[in-house]
Design a protein around this motif. Structure first.
Motif, mmCIF file in Angstrom:
data_model
loop_
_atom_site.group_PDB
_atom_site.id
_atom_site.type_symbol
_atom_site.label_atom_id
_atom_site.label_comp_id
_atom_site.label_asym_id
_atom_site.label_seq_id
_atom_site.Cartn_x
_atom_site.Cartn_y
_atom_site.Cartn_z
ATOM 1 N N GLY A 1 -8.933 -9.738 31.911
ATOM 2 C CA GLY A 1 -9.263 -11.055 31.400
ATOM 3 C C GLY A 1 -10.149 -11.045 30.176
ATOM 4 N N THR A 2 -10.471 -9.849 29.647
ATOM 5 C CA THR A 2 -11.269 -9.777 28.428
ATOM 6 C C THR A 2 -10.456 -10.266 27.247
ATOM 7 N N LEU B 1 -8.211 -0.239 24.526
ATOM 8 C CA LEU B 1 -7.929 -0.661 23.159
ATOM 9 C C LEU B 1 -6.732 0.095 22.582
ATOM 10 N N SER B 2 -6.594 1.369 22.938
ATOM 11 C CA SER B 2 -5.444 2.149 22.454
ATOM 12 C C SER B 2 -4.135 1.542 22.934
ATOM 13 N N LEU B 3 -4.086 1.166 24.187
ATOM 14 C CA LEU B 3 -2.868 0.579 24.759
ATOM 15 C C LEU B 3 -2.583 -0.785 24.127
ATOM 16 N N ILE B 4 -3.614 -1.586 23.936
ATOM 17 C CA ILE B 4 -3.436 -2.908 23.320
ATOM 18 C C ILE B 4 -2.965 -2.746 21.871
ATOM 19 N N SER C 1 -6.765 -9.091 28.215
ATOM 20 C CA SER C 1 -6.496 -7.792 28.823
ATOM 21 C C SER C 1 -6.034 -7.914 30.268
ATOM 22 N N ARG C 2 -5.217 -6.959 30.625
ATOM 23 C CA ARG C 2 -4.715 -6.842 32.000
ATOM 24 C C ARG C 2 -5.316 -5.596 32.613
#
Length: 178
Positions: A173-174, A143-146, A137-138
Motif C-alpha cells: 500500500g505504499t 523498487l527494482s520490481l516496480i 505497492s503490493r
C-alpha cells in the motif's frame, strides 16, 4: 494541486510516510422468486451507492520538540466539523478528522503517529483525479520490481521518492511516485 499533505489550515511539515485511500461500492443482493421450473435463480446484485472515501496512514513529526507539533495536530483533531483535505497531486475534498493515534517515540526528535480521515459526503461529489502517476505497492514489491513493471529506472524512482531505500521490500500500500 498541492504537493503537501494539508488539512484545513494545517500543513504537514513532512508528508506522511504512508497513506491509503479507500473507496468501496455499496451493493445489495436480491433473491428473485423461484423460476417456473422450480429451480432457484441466481441472486441479482445491484449497486446502490458509494461508501465514503477513507484515508488512513502513518507519519513522523520531526524537530526540536515533536510533542508540541503533535499537540497542534491534536487540537486540529478536536475541532468540530469537516475541512478540506489536500493530498499530494490529488483533487482536495472535504472530510472529517476521524482518528489520531501516537504510536511511538522513535528517537529524541522523532514521534510517530497514525491518522484516519472520512469523507464528508454532504459537501462532496468527489472524483479523485491525479496529475502525477503513482504506483501502490503490493506484497513483495521492491523498487527494482516496480521499475521493471513501470518501465523506468530505480534511480528515477529514488529521485521521486527520497524517503525510500532501493534494497528494501516495500510495505503493501505504499504510494510510489513514478
Amino acid at each position: 494541486m498541492s504537493t503537501q499533505f494539508q488539512y484545513k489550515d494545517y500543513v504537514f511539515s513532512i508528508n506522511p510516510n504512508r497513506f491509503e485511500i479507500f473507496r468501496g461500492r455499496i451493493l445489495k443482493t436480491f433473491q428473485p422468486p423461484m423460476g417456473k421450473d422450480g429451480g432457484s435463480p441466481r441472486a441479482i446484485i445491484q449497486p446502490i451507492g458509494l461508501e465514503p472515501i477513507s484515508v488512513t496512514g502513518e507519519g513522523e513529526l520531526v524537530g526540536e520538540n515533536p510533542m508540541e507539533e503533535y499537540a497542534r495536530l491534536y487540537q486540529l483533531f478536536l475541532e468540530e466539523g469537516s475541512g478540506l483535505l489536500s493530498l499530494p497531486s490529488l483533487t482536495p475534498f472535504y472530510c472529517y478528522f476521524e482518528s489520531l493515534r501516537m504510536t511511538g517515540q522513535a528517537g529524541p526528535n522523532v514521534l510517530t503517529y497514525e491518522f484516519a480521515f472520512l469523507e464528508d459526503c454532504e459537501k462532496n461529489q468527489v472524483s479523485l483525479t491525479s496529475t502525477d502517476r503513482y504506483y501502490l505497492s503490493r506484497r513483495g514489491d521492491t523498487l527494482s520490481l516496480i521499475a521493471v513493471k513501470c518501465g523506468i529506472t530505480v534511480e528515477q524512482l529514488l529521485s521521486s521518492n527520497p524517503s525510500l531505500q532501493s534494497s528494501e521490500e516495500l510495505e503493501e500500500g505504499t504510494m510510489v511516485w513514478l
